[in-house]
Design a protein around this motif. Structure first.
Motif, mmCIF file in Angstrom:
data_model
loop_
_atom_site.group_PDB
_atom_site.id
_atom_site.type_symbol
_atom_site.label_atom_id
_atom_site.label_comp_id
_atom_site.label_asym_id
_atom_site.label_seq_id
_atom_site.Cartn_x
_atom_site.Cartn_y
_atom_site.Cartn_z
ATOM 1 N N SER A 88 1.767 2.063 12.427
ATOM 2 C CA SER A 88 0.529 2.036 11.637
ATOM 3 C C SER A 88 0.358 0.896 10.625
ATOM 4 C CB SER A 88 0.384 3.362 10.884
ATOM 5 O OG SER A 88 1.502 3.612 10.040
ATOM 6 N N PRO A 89 1.399 0.299 10.032
ATOM 7 C CA PRO A 89 1.179 -0.614 8.897
ATOM 8 C C PRO A 89 0.281 -1.811 9.183
ATOM 9 C CG PRO A 89 3.468 0.065 8.957
ATOM 10 C CD PRO A 89 2.848 0.541 10.239
ATOM 11 N N LEU A 90 0.330 -2.351 10.399
ATOM 12 C CA LEU A 90 -0.445 -3.561 10.683
ATOM 13 C C LEU A 90 -1.951 -3.276 10.733
ATOM 14 C CD1 LEU A 90 0.394 -6.499 11.060
ATOM 15 C CD2 LEU A 90 0.242 -6.173 13.534
ATOM 16 N N ALA A 91 -2.327 -2.003 10.698
ATOM 17 C CA ALA A 91 -3.747 -1.644 10.715
ATOM 18 C C ALA A 91 -4.494 -2.282 9.560
ATOM 19 C CB ALA A 91 -3.907 -0.123 10.672
ATOM 20 N N ARG A 92 -3.847 -2.372 8.414
ATOM 21 C CA ARG A 92 -4.533 -2.893 7.230
ATOM 22 C C ARG A 92 -4.853 -4.384 7.386
ATOM 23 N NH1 ARG A 92 -1.182 1.304 5.322
ATOM 24 N NH2 ARG A 92 0.705 0.054 5.270
ATOM 25 N N ARG A 93 -3.881 -5.169 7.854
ATOM 26 C CA ARG A 93 -4.128 -6.607 8.056
ATOM 27 C C ARG A 93 -5.149 -6.836 9.162
ATOM 28 N NH1 ARG A 93 1.208 -10.094 8.759
ATOM 29 N NH2 ARG A 93 -0.314 -11.772 8.804
ATOM 30 N N LEU A 94 -5.061 -6.044 10.212
ATOM 31 C CA LEU A 94 -5.992 -6.211 11.322
ATOM 32 C C LEU A 94 -7.409 -5.844 10.893
ATOM 33 C CD1 LEU A 94 -6.099 -7.059 14.266
ATOM 34 C CD2 LEU A 94 -5.772 -4.659 14.910
ATOM 35 N N GLN A 95 -7.538 -4.838 10.056
ATOM 36 C CA GLN A 95 -8.859 -4.490 9.539
ATOM 37 C C GLN A 95 -9.429 -5.623 8.681
ATOM 38 O OE1 GLN A 95 -9.304 -1.490 6.345
ATOM 39 N NE2 GLN A 95 -10.869 -0.534 7.654
ATOM 40 N N ALA A 96 -8.578 -6.195 7.837
ATOM 41 C CA ALA A 96 -9.031 -7.291 6.985
ATOM 42 C C ALA A 96 -9.511 -8.481 7.810
ATOM 43 C CB ALA A 96 -7.905 -7.712 6.046
ATOM 44 N N ALA A 97 -8.897 -8.687 8.973
ATOM 45 C CA ALA A 97 -9.248 -9.832 9.821
ATOM 46 C C ALA A 97 -10.459 -9.558 10.701
ATOM 47 C CB ALA A 97 -8.053 -10.207 10.698
ATOM 48 N N THR A 98 -10.726 -8.285 11.009
ATOM 49 C CA THR A 98 -11.765 -7.966 11.991
ATOM 50 C C THR A 98 -12.912 -7.130 11.444
ATOM 51 O OG1 THR A 98 -10.648 -5.915 12.703
ATOM 52 C CG2 THR A 98 -10.023 -7.990 13.827
ATOM 53 N N GLY A 99 -12.687 -6.405 10.348
ATOM 54 C CA GLY A 99 -13.706 -5.514 9.821
ATOM 55 C C GLY A 99 -13.818 -4.198 10.539
#
Length: 305
Positions: A88-99
């Motif tokens: 789950s942790p990479l969800a935050r960075r991926l959200q920041a990059a993609t919205g």
């Protein structure tokens, strides 16, 4: 099929998208371990507008590989099966990059409360900071461009564990509940053997044609494989009960016998699995102990009337 026929053949192709079903790609993170096999599988569902299932650990190489595979495509949703740090942790960075919106059953939580003086041995493996934008209930569906993913709650490995069914395909993203290469870890207090077995029955009754796990390759004959997993778990349960009836009162003594052919690095997880079985056996009136069950407890058969 008395025991599951585990399949260890798997090429992770780190950093590269691999087609595993129509309109589904897998990218495997380079985080191999005795618990993750070759690494964590992230899945991309769809074509021009997509969902990402289990973005994986906080790993820059894996993040860059996901971004490269997603270039030119819209990411609308990031679905998380459960809140272990390899998923789950990479969800935050991926959200920041993609919205994209983050979707999951909910924040991390244990299957039961900690007993007095008990320490959660898997606490450091849990992503306790995780919060989804959308908490999805069992049976609810996320709709995308040409794809629909339905939540199938499968508690057991963790209390918030959720599989995702790709509508109209017979494909189920089963995360860590079922894996082709090994049995899933069920470790109290995060996990519950009682819940795990109920969830296994739930998946058997679905009759999906293909399971895509969080680690390793696909399960291509899901019903027969999961029935064999269930048999395997019941055999472990009988082995635990047999050792207790034979006079082994402590979990370390049981592990030495039951898991004598298992990699010693996994004996800690094996002890937690034995505890999970014991909790279930206590709930069913087969075993008893003084006070709440724990790793250092002493166990004996329930007196028969």
């Amino acid at each position: 099929m008395a025991n599951p026929e585990f399949n260890f053949a798997f090429e992770p192709a780190y950093g590269q998208p691999v087609a595993v079903a129509p309109h589904v790609q897998r990218i495997t993170a380079n985080n191999p371990s005795p618990f993750t096999f070759h690494g964590t599988n992230s899945y991309i569902v769809g074509d021009r507008s997509v969902a990402v299932i289990d973005p994986g650990p906080e790993d820059d190489d894996h993040f860059q590989a996901l971004l490269a595979a997603l270039e030119g495509r819209e990411v609308t949703h990031i679905l998380v099966s459960h809140t272990h740090r390899d998923h789950s942790p990479l969800a935050r960075r991926l959200q920041a990059a993609t919205g994209a919106r983050i979707v999951a059953e909910g924040p991390h939580r244990a299957a039961r409360l900690l007993h007095e003086g008990e320490i959660n041995p898997f606490a450091e493996s849990s992503d306790i900071d995780f919060r989804p934008d959308l908490a999805i209930d069992d049976g609810e569906t996320i709709d995308g461009d040409g794809w629909h993913l339905t939540a199938v709650h499968t508690p057991g490995h963790t209390a918030n564990h959720t599989a995702f069914a790709l509508a109209g395909t017979g494909v189920l993203f089963c995360a860590d509940h079922v894996m082709a290469w090994a049995t899933s870890i069920v470790a109290p207090p995060d996990g519950s053997m009682t819940d795990y077995m109920k969830s296994l029955d739930k998946l058997i009754e679905r009759h999906d044609r293909l399971l895509l796990p969080g680690h390793g390759g696909p399960v291509k004959k899901p019903v027969s494989f999961m029935r064999a997993l269930k048999t395997h778990r019941r055999m472990r349960e009988r082995a635990v009960l047999g050792r207790i009836r034979a006079g082994d009162s402590s979990i370390p003594d049981m592990v030495k016998v039951i898991y004598r052919d298992t990699d010693p690095r996994l004996h800690g997880a094996a002890a937690l699995s034995v505890l999970a079985h014991i909790e279930d056996l206590i709930e069913r009136g087969e075993v008893t102990t003084d006070g709440p069950p724990h790793l250092l407890g002493r166990y004996r058969p329930m007196a028969r009337r």
